[in-house]
Design an enzyme around this catalytic site. Structure first.
Site, mmCIF file in Angstrom:
data_model
loop_
_atom_site.group_PDB
_atom_site.id
_atom_site.type_symbol
_atom_site.label_atom_id
_atom_site.label_comp_id
_atom_site.label_asym_id
_atom_site.label_seq_id
_atom_site.Cartn_x
_atom_site.Cartn_y
_atom_site.Cartn_z
ATOM 1 N N CYS A 66 -10.312 -1.120 7.936
ATOM 2 C CA CYS A 66 -10.242 -0.972 5.892
ATOM 3 C C CYS A 66 -11.543 0.168 5.846
ATOM 4 O O CYS A 66 -11.575 1.209 4.599
ATOM 5 C CB CYS A 66 -10.188 -2.046 5.973
ATOM 6 S SG CYS A 66 -8.659 -2.704 6.069
ATOM 7 N N SER A 76 18.684 -2.457 11.591
ATOM 8 C CA SER A 76 18.155 -2.854 10.596
ATOM 9 C C SER A 76 18.702 -1.371 9.817
ATOM 10 O O SER A 76 18.812 -0.135 9.816
ATOM 11 C CB SER A 76 16.820 -2.588 10.624
ATOM 12 O OG SER A 76 16.683 -2.809 8.590
ATOM 13 N N ASP A 133 9.757 8.706 -11.346
ATOM 14 C CA ASP A 133 8.863 8.403 -12.765
ATOM 15 C C ASP A 133 7.710 8.221 -12.089
ATOM 16 O O ASP A 133 6.217 8.612 -12.775
ATOM 17 C CB ASP A 133 8.951 7.071 -14.149
ATOM 18 C CG ASP A 133 8.571 7.188 -14.489
ATOM 19 O OD1 ASP A 133 8.264 7.996 -15.967
ATOM 20 O OD2 ASP A 133 7.692 6.461 -15.227
ATOM 21 N N CYS A 178 -2.622 -6.447 2.736
ATOM 22 C CA CYS A 178 -3.372 -5.597 3.702
ATOM 23 C C CYS A 178 -2.923 -5.687 4.538
ATOM 24 O O CYS A 178 -2.961 -4.215 5.858
ATOM 25 C CB CYS A 178 -4.851 -6.325 3.484
ATOM 26 S SG CYS A 178 -6.312 -6.687 1.934
ATOM 27 N N TYR A 214 19.835 -9.340 14.990
ATOM 28 C CA TYR A 214 20.042 -7.970 14.687
ATOM 29 C C TYR A 214 21.227 -7.940 14.320
ATOM 30 O O TYR A 214 22.225 -7.012 13.876
ATOM 31 C CB TYR A 214 18.848 -6.817 14.920
ATOM 32 C CG TYR A 214 18.661 -6.600 14.618
ATOM 33 C CD1 TYR A 214 18.196 -6.077 13.494
ATOM 34 C CD2 TYR A 214 16.475 -7.265 14.849
ATOM 35 C CE1 TYR A 214 16.539 -5.500 12.131
ATOM 36 C CE2 TYR A 214 16.046 -6.852 13.669
ATOM 37 C CZ TYR A 214 15.574 -5.778 12.947
ATOM 38 O OH TYR A 214 14.367 -5.940 12.059
ATOM 39 N N CYS A 246 -13.926 -8.698 3.116
ATOM 40 C CA CYS A 246 -13.168 -7.931 4.136
ATOM 41 C C CYS A 246 -14.744 -7.556 5.545
ATOM 42 O O CYS A 246 -15.361 -7.372 4.982
ATOM 43 C CB CYS A 246 -12.965 -6.638 3.653
ATOM 44 S SG CYS A 246 -11.603 -5.453 5.074
ATOM 45 N N ARG A 299 9.338 -13.252 21.949
ATOM 46 C CA ARG A 299 10.442 -13.458 20.011
ATOM 47 C C ARG A 299 11.957 -12.373 20.681
ATOM 48 O O ARG A 299 12.414 -12.765 20.099
ATOM 49 C CB ARG A 299 9.851 -13.037 19.428
ATOM 50 C CG ARG A 299 8.655 -14.267 18.940
ATOM 51 C CD ARG A 299 8.284 -14.008 17.433
ATOM 52 N NE ARG A 299 9.046 -14.407 16.572
ATOM 53 C CZ ARG A 299 8.895 -13.609 15.628
ATOM 54 N NH1 ARG A 299 8.325 -12.924 14.864
ATOM 55 N NH2 ARG A 299 10.031 -13.612 14.771
ATOM 56 N N HIS A 337 5.865 -1.638 -12.801
ATOM 57 C CA HIS A 337 6.440 -0.417 -13.662
ATOM 58 C C HIS A 337 7.830 -0.424 -14.346
ATOM 59 O O HIS A 337 8.596 -2.113 -13.433
ATOM 60 C CB HIS A 337 6.750 0.250 -12.261
ATOM 61 C CG HIS A 337 7.444 1.688 -12.898
ATOM 62 N ND1 HIS A 337 8.571 1.752 -13.554
ATOM 63 C CD2 HIS A 337 6.177 2.841 -13.265
ATOM 64 C CE1 HIS A 337 8.709 3.081 -14.335
ATOM 65 N NE2 HIS A 337 7.173 3.719 -13.738
#
Length: 383
Positions: free
Chosen positions: A370, A89, A342, A155, A82, A365, A74, A189
Site C-alpha cells: 500500500c 460464475s 455518469d 483494502c 459452482y 496500515c 476447499r 452515487h
C-alpha cells in the site's frame, strides 16, 4: 495528373484511414473486480490466488504454503457450489455487458472524449490486469481510467486490485503519452441508490399486501475480519452509507438491518452474520424478509449460491421463514448503467486524477504494498 484508377485507389486508402481514426478508441475504461471462475476446473487456481494474496488475507504463518493447502482443501466443496449454479460464475458476462452499455452511453453523452472502450481487469481469474493493459496499449488509448467495480472501498478487494496494477507497472513503464486516472469508490452515487431502491420495490410488490408492510429489509454485504476493521478499513462505513442512501430513496418505508456474509476461518469477523440475523428475526416472530446484496454489482457465487440456495432456500425452510425474497444485483438495470456512465463522465469533467481518500492509508496500515502503490499512483496519475 494521376490516372483515374490511381485517384480512386488513393481515395479508398484515405477513406479507410479516416474511418479507422474515427473508430479508434480514445478513452479506455478499465473495469476492475475480483472476478470468478467461468468453469469448475478453474476453481482451484482461483482459490489459490486468493489464499496466497496477503492484500486479501493475512495468514499467521507461511502464507504461500498454508494458503496453497487451504485452497486445495476447499476446492471440492467450492467446485460443488459452482456446479449447482450452472458450472461457473456469470460475473465476466455481466461485466462485459455493463462495460459495453456504459461506453455506448458515454459515446452519446460525451462524444468529445470518445470513442470509449471498456476493458475488464479481474484480480484472481482471466482476464487479468496485465491482459487488460496489453489491450489498452495495443489500442493506443490516450486516457485510461481505472474504474473500481467495488462501489465501497476495502483494502482486501479494491486495494488488492490497485496494488496489482501498481506491481504490473513496477516491472515496466506505462505506455508513453497515456494519461492514467483512478475512480476508487462510489458508495453514495444517487443512481446506484435509485437502482437498488427500484429492485427492492419490485420484490416488495411480490409480497401479499397484508404481509408487505412488516417485511424486514436485510442489506447483506461480504464481511471483514475485525482486525481489518480495527486497522481502519473504510468498507463498513461506506457500505452503511449506501444502505442509508437506499433507504432515503424508499422514504424509510420498512424496518431494515445491515448484515454480513461469507465469513471464512475461525477469527472474529464483522457481524451480525446474515444467516444468524435470519434466525434471530424468526425467533422474534418476524418471518417476512427481503435480502439485498448491497455490495455486489452483478450476480456471482455469493448471490446465486450463498444467498439464494443456502439462506433463502435451505435456511429459510429450516427455521420457518414464511416469505423471503432476494433482490437482484444491479446487473444491466438501466439506472445502474446510467450510474456507471455518469461516474466516468463526472470524473473526466472534475479533473481529479486520484482522490485524496485513496492516497491516504489506514491509520494502522503496515502493508508495504500500500505504501509503495499509493506513492506510485500519486506520481503517475494526471489529466
Amino acid at each position: 495528373m494521376l490516372p483515374r484508377r490511381s485517384i480512386v485507389s488513393l481515395g479508398h486508402v484515405i477513406s479507410k484511414k479516416l474511418s479507422t481514426n474515427a473508430t479508434k478508441p480514445k478513452t479506455g475504461v478499465i473495469m476492475v473486480n475480483m472476478g470468478g471462475p467461468e468453469r469448475v476446473d478453474q476453481v482451484h487456481d482461483y482459490l489459490h490466488k486468493i489464499m496466497t494474496d496477503r492484500d486479501m488475507i493475512q495468514l499467521p504463518i507461511a502464507q504461500d504454503r498454508l494458503g496453497a493447502w487451504i485452497a486445495k482443501r476447499r476446492t471440492p466443496e467450492v467446485q460443488k457450489k459452482y456446479a449447482e449454479i450452472g458450472g461457473g460464475s456469470p460475473i465476466l458476462k455481466w461485466t462485459k455487458l455493463q462495460g459495453k452499455l456504459m461506453c455506448e452511453m458515454l459515446d452519446n453523452q460525451s462524444p468529445e472524449t470518445g470513442p470509449h472502450k471498456p476493458y475488464v481487469a479481474f484480480r484472481y481469474v482471466e482476464p487479468f490486469a496485465q491482459d487488460a493493459f496489453a489491450e489498452v496499449e495495443k489500442d493506443g488509448i490516450e486516457h485510461a481510467i481505472i474504474f473500481s467495480q467495488y462501489p465501497q472501498y476495502s483494502c482486501a478487494t479494491s486495494g488488492s486490485s490497485f496494488n496489482e496494477i501498481y506491481r504490473l507497472f513496477k516491472r515496466r513503464a506505462p505506455p508513453n503519452g497515456m494519461k492514467l486516472t483512478v475512480i476508487d469508490r462510489w458508495p453514495t452515487h444517487p443512481l446506484l441508490a435509485k437502482c437498488f431502491a427500484d429492485n427492492i420495490r419490485k420484490e416488495l410488490e411480490q409480497i401479499p399486501e397484508n404481509k408487505r408492510r412488516d417485511a424486514i429489509i436485510l442489506f447483506s454485504a461480504h464481511s471483514l475480519p475485525l482486525k481489518a476493521v480495527n486497522r481502519g478499513d473504510a468498507y463498513p462505513s461506506e457500505v452503511g452509507a449506501t444502505v442509508h442512501q437506499v433507504m432515503q430513496e424508499l422514504n424509510f418505508s420498512h424496518p431494515y438491518q445491515l448484515v454480513w456474509q461469507s465469513k471464512v476461518g475461525p477469527l472474529p469477523w464483522l457481524g451480525p452474520m446474515t444467516d444468524e440475523a435470519i434466525k434471530g428475526y424468526v425467533k422474534q416472530g418476524k418471518k417476512t424478509m427481503i435480502v439485498v446484496p448491497i455490495a455486489f454489482v452483478n450476480e456471482h457465487i455469493e448471490t446465486l449460491h450463498e444467498l439464494d440456495i443456502e439462506y433463502c432456500k435451505d435456511l429459510a425452510k429450516e427455521v420457518g421463514v414464511e416469505i423471503i425474497r432476494r433482490v437482484s444485483a444491479p446487473n444491466d438495470h438501466p439506472l445502474f448503467i446510467q450510474a456507471l456512465a455518469d461516474i466516468v463522465k463526472s470524473h473526466i469533467k472534475n479533473k481529479v486524477p486520484v482522490s485524496a481518500k485513496f492516497l491516504n492509508r489506514c491509520p494502522h496500515c503496515t502493508n508495504a504494498n500500500c505504501i509503495n502503490s499509493k506513492k506510485w499512483y500519486s506520481e503517475v496519475c494526471s489529466f
